[in-house]
Design a protein around this motif. Structure first.
Motif, mmCIF file in Angstrom:
data_model
loop_
_atom_site.group_PDB
_atom_site.id
_atom_site.type_symbol
_atom_site.label_atom_id
_atom_site.label_comp_id
_atom_site.label_asym_id
_atom_site.label_seq_id
_atom_site.Cartn_x
_atom_site.Cartn_y
_atom_site.Cartn_z
ATOM 1 N N ARG A 208 -11.973 -24.191 -17.408
ATOM 2 C CA ARG A 208 -11.897 -22.737 -17.276
ATOM 3 C C ARG A 208 -13.256 -22.196 -16.860
ATOM 4 N NH1 ARG A 208 -10.591 -21.679 -22.227
ATOM 5 N NH2 ARG A 208 -8.333 -21.692 -21.916
ATOM 6 N N PHE A 209 -13.286 -21.459 -15.767
ATOM 7 C CA PHE A 209 -14.528 -20.825 -15.341
ATOM 8 C C PHE A 209 -14.898 -19.709 -16.321
ATOM 9 C CE2 PHE A 209 -12.949 -22.422 -11.185
ATOM 10 C CZ PHE A 209 -14.055 -23.177 -10.820
ATOM 11 N N GLY A 210 -16.198 -19.446 -16.438
ATOM 12 C CA GLY A 210 -16.657 -18.357 -17.295
ATOM 13 C C GLY A 210 -17.768 -18.746 -18.241
ATOM 14 N N GLY A 211 -17.881 -20.048 -18.552
ATOM 15 C CA GLY A 211 -18.957 -20.492 -19.431
ATOM 16 C C GLY A 211 -18.949 -19.767 -20.759
ATOM 17 N N ASN A 214 -16.455 -17.010 -22.170
ATOM 18 C CA ASN A 214 -15.158 -17.313 -22.770
ATOM 19 C C ASN A 214 -15.185 -17.299 -24.290
ATOM 20 O OD1 ASN A 214 -13.620 -17.704 -20.372
ATOM 21 N ND2 ASN A 214 -14.579 -19.703 -20.090
ATOM 22 N N TRP A 215 -16.380 -17.355 -24.886
ATOM 23 C CA TRP A 215 -16.421 -17.415 -26.349
ATOM 24 C C TRP A 215 -17.517 -16.560 -26.982
ATOM 25 C CZ3 TRP A 215 -21.166 -19.282 -27.751
ATOM 26 C CH2 TRP A 215 -21.828 -20.125 -26.852
ATOM 27 N N SER A 216 -18.307 -15.859 -26.187
ATOM 28 C CA SER A 216 -19.445 -15.127 -26.754
ATOM 29 C C SER A 216 -19.028 -13.910 -27.563
ATOM 30 C CB SER A 216 -20.391 -14.692 -25.634
ATOM 31 O OG SER A 216 -19.779 -13.710 -24.810
ATOM 32 N N GLY A 217 -17.840 -13.351 -27.277
ATOM 33 C CA GLY A 217 -17.423 -12.144 -27.979
ATOM 34 C C GLY A 217 -18.145 -10.896 -27.525
ATOM 35 N N GLU A 218 -18.927 -10.991 -26.460
ATOM 36 C CA GLU A 218 -19.663 -9.836 -25.953
ATOM 37 C C GLU A 218 -18.760 -8.959 -25.081
ATOM 38 O OE1 GLU A 218 -24.051 -12.011 -25.781
ATOM 39 O OE2 GLU A 218 -22.834 -11.865 -23.966
ATOM 40 N N THR A 219 -19.283 -7.803 -24.728
ATOM 41 C CA THR A 219 -18.569 -6.865 -23.868
ATOM 42 C C THR A 219 -19.363 -6.656 -22.589
ATOM 43 O OG1 THR A 219 -17.593 -5.723 -25.756
ATOM 44 C CG2 THR A 219 -17.652 -4.524 -23.688
ATOM 45 N N ILE A 220 -18.679 -6.755 -21.450
ATOM 46 C CA ILE A 220 -19.321 -6.546 -20.151
ATOM 47 C C ILE A 220 -18.525 -5.494 -19.394
ATOM 48 C CG2 ILE A 220 -20.095 -7.619 -18.004
ATOM 49 C CD1 ILE A 220 -20.198 -10.286 -19.422
ATOM 50 N N ASP A 221 -19.201 -4.442 -19.005
ATOM 51 C CA ASP A 221 -18.560 -3.314 -18.316
ATOM 52 C C ASP A 221 -17.351 -2.792 -19.088
ATOM 53 O OD1 ASP A 221 -20.301 -2.893 -16.271
ATOM 54 O OD2 ASP A 221 -19.140 -3.933 -14.734
ATOM 55 N N ALA A 223 -15.299 -4.260 -21.055
ATOM 56 C CA ALA A 223 -14.201 -5.196 -21.298
ATOM 57 C C ALA A 223 -14.737 -6.435 -22.006
ATOM 58 C CB ALA A 223 -13.535 -5.595 -19.981
ATOM 59 N N PRO A 224 -13.881 -7.156 -22.740
ATOM 60 C CA PRO A 224 -14.335 -8.433 -23.309
ATOM 61 C C PRO A 224 -14.898 -9.332 -22.211
ATOM 62 C CG PRO A 224 -12.209 -7.829 -24.220
ATOM 63 C CD PRO A 224 -12.490 -6.842 -23.127
ATOM 64 N N ALA A 225 -15.956 -10.050 -22.537
ATOM 65 C CA ALA A 225 -16.643 -10.861 -21.529
ATOM 66 C C ALA A 225 -15.697 -11.833 -20.842
ATOM 67 C CB ALA A 225 -17.803 -11.613 -22.178
ATOM 68 N N ALA A 226 -14.741 -12.395 -21.590
ATOM 69 C CA ALA A 226 -13.797 -13.340 -20.994
ATOM 70 C C ALA A 226 -12.929 -12.659 -19.939
ATOM 71 C CB ALA A 226 -12.925 -13.970 -22.076
ATOM 72 N N GLU A 227 -12.525 -11.408 -20.198
ATOM 73 C CA GLU A 227 -11.726 -10.679 -19.208
ATOM 74 C C GLU A 227 -12.563 -10.352 -17.982
ATOM 75 O OE1 GLU A 227 -9.761 -7.294 -20.797
ATOM 76 O OE2 GLU A 227 -8.825 -8.401 -22.457
ATOM 77 N N TRP A 228 -13.816 -9.961 -18.200
ATOM 78 C CA TRP A 228 -14.710 -9.689 -17.069
ATOM 79 C C TRP A 228 -14.858 -10.936 -16.211
ATOM 80 C CZ3 TRP A 228 -19.343 -12.152 -15.998
ATOM 81 C CH2 TRP A 228 -20.109 -11.602 -14.960
ATOM 82 N N ALA A 229 -15.067 -12.080 -16.847
ATOM 83 C CA ALA A 229 -15.202 -13.330 -16.097
ATOM 84 C C ALA A 229 -13.924 -13.633 -15.330
ATOM 85 C CB ALA A 229 -15.540 -14.478 -17.048
#
Length: 579
Positions: A208-211, A214-221, A223-229
């Protein structure tokens, strides 16, 4: 064995159940699980036995660097040994067995080696098997007699003899920009280069792409970081000038910006589709390479640090956030840096009880104290773990006051009941490819890690690879690297906004807690801190001699978690700085 699967969360498909066997016993998991996460979810804590002492070992990591949980994957009569369980994607009908044990993983007769003590210390084979001066076994005859038995005991997995009927392919590829690693830095680099019209190849060893997104629990823009990725990957998939290579390990950097990679095309499938190869070898010639390979978390060296249930803090966080698996019900954290506090909060949110955060630093920032409170964990600043308890699973640990300035322990020991200990000893950027490209790595005393050298070929670094461990830095460096690699100008568009826990990236310069008991540096080869000091006493003080005398860093993980702690212990013995 009780289930450790959380009711919600994770990136797995809970609607799809997959059945597999491990050591002949049936288990189930979900699509998206690795063998490691599926077994951990079923309550398995014992995954392997160590090389020399046959000590029980559990999961240490969650990725390629895993040194303990090595398995043999069976496809009919074909055997593939020494595969990290953390890298095996489960599929219906998967058959895997443990290694280096007899008659079983739970009851291994060779565990008697643990009683060998100093007889089996580093370099024992150079000393123990010298024959007598006279008699039928004089000179080297005794060694030749023992060699037969040693060879039978040596090794980990057993190679197969059945012919491999799988098909393999070789491919050549040419591109303007090769991006290695698909975390936030790699995704931004690939997108920036692709938006400039460059021909881009994005390769990542994970499925799975995203590094870390996928698990950091952070928010980017927002949205959850996994969704952003996922959105960025979707944009790249729709771009005709981008080739995506998941499950692909870029393993060699050669002259002329030629890189070698291995794609695992169908290792995750029960039956390959018609015409599909099992694996594909890639020779990639790139005008410019962006190295966004991230970093590895290091363990701390202390007595009992190899007991099943002791793992890296980011691995515990990843199992909880990406796979929906709790590594324990009562979790303690042991750290010399700030990153483990984020892991503690993530584990608390996933449903675990975080009973304590043990930090070797006496002065902990107010931000970290706030995170400890958020995790509802007792903060033991200026303390260290001095022992662990349990047999084939962790049942508790002991802590004691610790003086960061001189490494001294004081006061009474205190016992803490826990079934998982998440430890963090700092981070080492993954700079192997840059080193292969030429030049010498540079030691950074703040990061307590080797950073990449100045480029001698056309490559650009980004993210944790450069020692920039925050997601915001990774995104900024990734976009800048992609633009530079594609020959574009600075983008006027604003960078994605990251919401993440604060933290100082620099760890305290503490690698070992000196207390009574075996403290392991190299988990797979059973190299202890005392073995490193023995090498010093016997004159094997150069890095190459240390490596060969103790076998430190010579296991299948090639020292990804052990090299820097080993160098630190030798440097202390020599009275010199690490580099």
């Amino acid at each position: 064995m009780s289930s450790r699967r959380t009711e919600t969360g994770g990136r797995i498909d809970r609607l799809r159940t997959i059945r597999f066997t491990f050591d002949g016993a049936p288990y189930t998991g979900h699509a998206g699980d690795t063998l490691a996460s599926a077994l951990l979810a079923s309550g398995v804590t014992l995954f392997g036995r160590s090389f020399k002492y046959h000590r029980p070992r559990g999961l240490l990591a969650a990725g390629l660097e895993e040194p303990n949980a090595l398995v043999t994957v069976l496809r009919g009569d074909v055997r593939e040994p020494n595969v990290p369980a953390t890298m095996v994607e489960i599929y219906d009908g998967l058959v895997a067995v443990s290694q280096n044990r007899s008659p079983s993983l739970a009851w291994d007769i060779s565990a008697i080696n643990q009683l060998g003590g100093k007889i089996l210390s580093a370099g024992f084979y150079y000393k123990t098997f010298m024959g007598p001066v006279i008699g039928p076994l004089k000179g080297t005859r005794f060694w030749m007699f023992c060699e037969h038995f040693i060879r039978r005991a040596a090794g980990l997995g057993r190679a197969g003899v059945a012919p491999d009927t799988s098909r393999y392919e070789r491919m050549n590829a040419f591109c303007d920009v090769l991006v290695v690693g698909s975390g936030p830095a790699g995704l931004m680099a690939a997108k920036a280069a692709a938006d400039q019209g460059a021909r881009v190849i994005l390769a990542d060893l994970e499925a799975r792409f995203g590094g870390s997104a996928n698990w950091s629990g952070e928010t980017i823009d927002g949205a959850p970081a996994a969704e952003w990725a996922g959105r960025i990957v979707g944009q790249l998939e729709g771009n005709d000038n981008v080739r995506l290579l998941p499950r692909t390990t870029v393993w060699g950097y050669y002259d002329g910006n030629t890189l070698a990679a291995l794609e695992r095309v169908t290792d995750h499938k029960e039956v390959p589709a018609k015409g599909e190869p099992r694996q594909r070898y890639w020779a990639i010639r790139a005008r410019t390479v962006v190295l966004a390979t991230g970093s590895f978390e290091r363990p701390l060296v202390f007595p009992g640090n190899d007991r099943p249930g002791v793992m890296l803090a980011h691995a515990a966080e990843r199992y909880a956030n990406e796979y929906g698996v709790l590594p324990g019900a009562r979790i303690a954290v042991f750290t010399n840096n700030d990153s483990a506090y984020r892991s503690a909060v993530a584990l608390k949110k996933a449903g675990a009880a975080v009973v304590a955060i043990v930090d070797v630093r006496r002065d902990v920032s107010s931000e970290m104290s706030r995170l400890a409170s958020e995790a509802e964990a007792e903060l033991l600043a200026g303390h260290a773990v001095v022992a662990t308890e349990g047999g084939k699973a962790l049942t508790g640990l002991k802590v004691q006051r610790f003086d960061l300035t001189n490494g001294a322990l004081s006061g009474d020991e205190r016992s803490i009941h826990a079934d998982c200990l998440a430890m963090s000893g700092g981070w080492s950027p993954t700079i192997h490819l840059a080193s292969q490209a030429g030049a010498k790595a540079e030691w950074d005393p703040g990061r307590q890690a080797f950073l990449p050298p100045q480029p001698t070929q056309r490559w650009i670094g980004a993210g944790a690879f450069t020692g920039s461990f925050s997601t915001a830095e990774a995104i900024a460096e990734g976009r800048a690297a992609g633009l530079q690699a594609a020959g574009g100008s600075a983008s006027p568009a604003p960078l994605p906004v990251v919401e993440a826990a604060p933290g100082d990236p620099d760890p305290a310069p503490v690698f070992e807690i000196k207390a009574k008991g075996k403290s392991f540096v190299d988990f797979q080869h059973d190299v202890t801190a005392e073995d490193v000091r023995l090498a010093h006493r016997e004159g094997f003080v150069s890095v190459e001699h240390l490596k060969r005398y103790t076998t430190l860093g010579m296991a299948t993980d090639q020292g990804k978690s052990s090299n820097v702690p080993g160098l630190a212990i030798m440097a202390e013995a020599l009275g010199k700085p690490i580099p």
